[in-house]
Structure formats: structure tokens, C-alpha cells
Design an enzyme around this catalytic site. Structure first.
Site, PDB file in Angstrom:
ATOM      1  N   GLY A 143       0.821  -1.202   0.000  1.00 32.64           N
ATOM      2  CA  GLY A 143       0.000   0.000   0.000  1.00 32.64           C
ATOM      3  C   GLY A 143       0.856   1.253   0.000  1.00 32.64           C
ATOM      4  N   SER A 144       0.379   2.264   0.689  1.00 31.64           N
ATOM      5  CA  SER A 144       1.020   3.579   0.609  1.00 31.64           C
ATOM      6  C   SER A 144       2.384   3.664   1.271  1.00 31.64           C
ATOM      7  CB  SER A 144       0.093   4.640   1.210  1.00 31.64           C
ATOM      8  OG  SER A 144      -1.065   4.770   0.415  1.00 31.64           O
ATOM      9  N   THR A 145       2.771   2.652   2.068  1.00 28.68           N
ATOM     10  CA  THR A 145       4.133   2.693   2.609  1.00 28.68           C
ATOM     11  C   THR A 145       5.162   2.627   1.482  1.00 28.68           C
ATOM     12  OG1 THR A 145       4.165   0.284   2.942  1.00 28.68           O
ATOM     13  CG2 THR A 145       3.463   1.641   4.813  1.00 28.68           C
TER      14      THR A 145
END
Length: 486
Positions: free
Chosen positions: A217-219
Site C-alpha cells: 500500500g502507501s508505505t
């Protein structure tokens, strides 16, 4: 000598030669392979008759052998029960040692390692019983307990590293299991316990921290930002990037929207630092389009994606697909499409940024001691895996990640008096299920001593970074506080 006798002599010589070669192959060439076979119960019985080395965390045994009055002579016990179950694995006459340190370091624990050869010879001469080596681990007891308590009843994993050395400070995977019944000398009890574990639909036997692959995801936007800075697509945290409500993707009718369907700034533009603070999909998707799949993949590889790492357990390699087209590159840039990673790998990303761009090879064993406590292998020298980014890029990324915690979606990771750097993530996976909640971080940002990655399965909220910030960030905070003594 007549012909029949001569022929018989040749045949007998050939048979003796075959026997000699076969015996040599078995005793010298194939010996280790045969000894290691799970079905070779004779070897296991021989090992059970030998005191197996302990596994130590913080001065206390988390796996040890105790004398018993039965044919096996020693019983393997796990005083901490579930807390270290995926780290230690188990040692069982009934089912063997399928994974964990009991398997990966079996040669040391059993006393069969080549490094213990002199000790074995000495024992043979003096008549002492050979015992296995003791393993002192790098795990921080308080950090391990904080990670365990933070995950609670949730499925997921936590990994903490010392970014300066690569030492693993915490490694927790939920759900857990109790290794003690499986190591029982009551074979019916051990077999029943193993069958229950092997058929568990929640896969409690799986070390999710190193052997489960998740979409990050956004990591992963931190990796995308690193690539953009390294390739000169942007110059610093204040560089202006596109941030429309919806990013028009080429080659497809499916576009990439922001979760709130709103632009990330006035005029459909924003700064790189603000894009990370609010986790702007369209900004990082746009960077993915500009970079292309191969540059994204190359940057991820510099952080360790694709590497086969032994800690000494084998870590499942993380991956970014090859031959990404433009829409796939945009999706990959926000940590979706087919990007897959372990929690350990994302902890390495955070640790690499914390350590001025240098990613250190992670390790779990601090030192190895013989049965009489002589140090056989001392604390290893830190080994650099790669220079993932320049120190200048690492400094820019650190500023951006600090701003995520101070001003953005990672506020729940704040520690009073400590500057914390972090990034939230919400990772879509199976249709109809909540996304996974992620958080990666390190602290203190100006003198990093710990880097953490947390994933909580199905812990996110579709359409926002709430899961990463609300569910995963507090767990990371408590682990960092435990390491820092806060």
C-alpha cells in the site's frame, strides 16, 4: 588358473569394488544429507540423547532442554510459550523441526556444526557428553512484548531493527502457537498438536514477519519518492508535483483516483512533502508514470526487494514485477498491482532511510556460545547490503516522513520529546475484505536507534489512511518507546 575361475575372480573383484565405492559414498559423501532426513529417526534419537543448546533472549532461555528419565533423555521446552514461537520453531521427535531457529540453526544447537569440531574431539578424548551451542539473540525483550501486546488478537506482524547494524530487535507474528505440546515425548499428544496446527485456517504456524507477502500500500510511496529524488524527477521535498482528483492513465479506461475523490492541492498541484503527508495517490501515480516500471523496480531492489536473505531463517523475497506497462507502473508506485513484500523488507526500507541511505543486512543471532559458555562466534560486524539512496536523498525523505507524523496521517505515532519519522499505508487485497493496515517508522529521526514495520491484516478502512494511522501506528509507537526506554 582356468577361465571360469578367472572370470569368477573378476566378478568378485568388481563386487568388492562396488561395495567399497557404495560404502564410501554413504559414509562420506551422503552422510550429511542422510543425517538431515526427517525420516531418519536414528539421527534424531542420537540428537535427543545429547543436550541441545539453549536459545537465549535477554539472558533468559526461550528454548532449552531439560533432563528426563525416558529413552530420549532430554525434553525440549519453551518457557515463554507462544511469545517466541515463530522465532524458535520447535524441536519434535514426532514431526521434526519444520522451520524457525530450531531448523535453521540445527547444526549449532545439536552440536554438529563444523565450528564445534574441536569441542567434539575434546569431548571424545575426555569422555564428556557433547552438548549443543547456545544462541544469544538480538531480540529486545521489552520491544518483543510491546509488539505482542500491540497486535493483541489481530492477525499480522511486527518487525523492529537497529538501523545502524541490522540487528532484529523484535519479531512478532500473530496468531501464535504453543510449541510445548508439539515437542512432547508423548507421540500421540505431539502428533495431535501438530495436526491441529498444520490444519489451522489462520496459519498460526506461519512466521508472517518474514514468510508472508503483502501488498505494501502507501508505505511503498516512500520507495517511489526515493526513486523520483534519485532520478532527478524531483529535486527536494518542496518540488511541485501533479495532484488531481483523478489521474488519467494511458492504455486503459480505468483511471487512478484519490481516495477522497478530491485534488491534493489548488490547481491540481501539490508539493512532494504534502503529497506524502496526505498520501496523495495521484501525485505518486504520476511519479510512477514519469519513472516507469524499471526504475521503480531498480530502486526497490536497492532496498532489498528480490534478495534472498538468511537471518538465519530464509526470508521470502519481496518483489516488484518486471515489464510493467504505464498503468501498472502507476499502480505499483502506490504499492498496489502486484507489488508484494514482507514486514521485514518494509522495516529495511525505513531502516535504510534512517541510516543515511545504507541498508544493513538483518540478523537474529548476536553470539554463539559453547556448553561451557565460551564464545564461539561473537557479535557480527554489521554488513552493508546496499547503498539504497544517497545521504542527501535520505535526509529529504526523513524530513518528509517526520512531517507525516507531525502534520499528517501518522500523528498517532508521536512520542513526546522524540522526533518520529513514519508513513501510513492501506493496502487493498482480496475483494470484499477490509484492506491491510500498515505503518513504517524510525526514531529518533535525528539519531535513529530503531526502525519498525507493522502490518495488521484486514485492519484498514477502505478509502482512507485511517487504518494505518489509527491501528498500526500506535503499535509501532509502543515498540519504539520500548527500545528507547520511554
Amino acid at each position: 588358473m582356468n577361465t571360469p575361475i578367472r572370470r569368477l575372480s573378476v566378478v568378485m573383484a568388481a563386487l568388492f569394488t562396488t561395495l567399497l565405492v557404495s560404502t564410501t559414498l554413504i559414509q562420506f559423501v551422503q552422510a550429511k544429507t542422510l543425517d538431515a532426513m526427517p525420516a531418519n529417526k536414528r539421527t534424531i534419537l542420537d540428537n535427543y540423547a545429547r543436550e541441545r543448546g539453549s536459545i537465549i533472549v535477554g539472558g533468559q532461555a526461550v528454548a532449552k532442554s531439560v533432563p528426563v528419565e525416558d529413552q530420549y533423555q532430554f525434553l525440549r521446552t519453551y518457557p515463554q510459550g507462544k511469545l517466541y514461537s515463530q522465532v524458535t520453531g520447535f524441536y519434535s521427535y514426532a514431526v521434526g523441526a519444520p522451520y524457525g531457529l530450531e531448523h535453521a540453526s540445527d547444526d549449532l544447537l545439536s552440536g554438529n556444526s563444523d565450528t564445534l569440531f574441536v569441542r567434539r574431539v575434546t569431548d571424545l578424548i575426555t569422555g564428556r557428553k557433547t552438548a549443543g551451542a547456545t544462541l544469544d539473540l538480538t531480540i529486545n525483550v521489552k520491544a518483543q512484548k510491546a509488539a505482542d501486546q500491540g497486535l493483541g488478537k489481530s492477525r499480522g506482524a511486527v518487525v523492529a531493527l537497529d538501523p545502524r547494524t541490522g540487528a532484529i530487535l523484535a519479531m512478532v507474528s500473530h496468531p501464535q502457537f504453543d510449541p510445548n505440546p508439539i515437542s512432547s515425548h508423548d507421540l500421540a499428544t505431539a502428533s495431535k498438536a501438530w495436526e491441529a496446527l498444520a490444519s489451522d485456517p489462520n496459519k498460526a504456524f506461519l512466521n508472517r514477519s518474514i514468510n508472508e507477502l503483502y501488498p505494501p500500500g502507501s508505505t511503498f510511496k516512500v520507495v517511489t519518492a526515493a526513486a523520483a529524488l534519485e532520478e532527478g524527477v524531483v529535486t527536494d521535498e518542496n518540488s511541485v508535483v501533479p495532484g488531481p482528483a483523478v489521474l488519467d492513465l494511458p492504455l486503459t479506461d480505468t483511471n487512478l483516483p484519490n481516495e477522497n475523490r478530491q485534488p491534493c492541492g489548488p490547481g491540481d498541484k501539490t508539493t512532494l512533502i504534502h503529497a506524502l503527508e496526505i498520501s496523495c495517490n495521484t501525485a505518486f501515480g504520476s511519479l510512477g508514470l514519469q519513472l516507469g516500471g524499471e526504475k521503480l523496480r531498480a530502486q526497490a531492489a536497492k532496498f532489498g526487494f528480490g534478495d534472498v536473505i538468511q537471518i538465519p531463517m530464509r526470508v521470502t523475497p519481496s518483489s516488484v514485477p518486471a515489464d510493467l506497462n504505464a498503468p501498472q507502473a502507476a499502480q505499483s508506485a502506490i504499492g498496489q498491482y502486484e507489488v508484494k513484500t514482507t514486514p521485514l523488507q518494509m522495516a529495511m526500507v525505513a531502516a535504510g532511510i534512517a541510516n543515511q541511505g545504507r541498508v544493513m543486512t538483518p540478523y537474529l543471532i548476536d553470539q554463539v556460545r559453547s556448553a561451557n559458555l565460551d564464545v564461539i562466534q561473537s557479535t557480527p560486524e554489521p554488513v552493508e547490503l546496499s547503498q539504497a539512496v544517497s545521504p542527501q536523498t535520505a535526509d529529504i525523505l526523513t524530513k518528509m516522513m517526520v512531517s507525516v507524523v507531525d502534520n499528517g496521517s501518522g500523528a498517532r505515532a508521536q512520542i513526546p520529546g522524540v522526533k518520529v519519522a513514519g508513513k501510513t499505508g492501506t493496502a487493498q487485497h482480496d475483494l470484499g475484505k477490509p484492506p491491510h493496515a500498515w505503518f513504517i517508522s524510525f526514531a529518533p529521526a535525528d539519531n535513529p536507534q530503531v526502525a519498525v514495520a507493522v502490518v495488521v491484516e484486514d485492519g484498514g478502512v477502505t478509502g482512507s489512511e485511517v487504518g494505518g494511522g489509527r491501528i498500526a501506528a500506535p503499535i509501532a509507537r509502543e515498540v519504539m518507546k520500548a527500545v528507547l526506554g520511554k
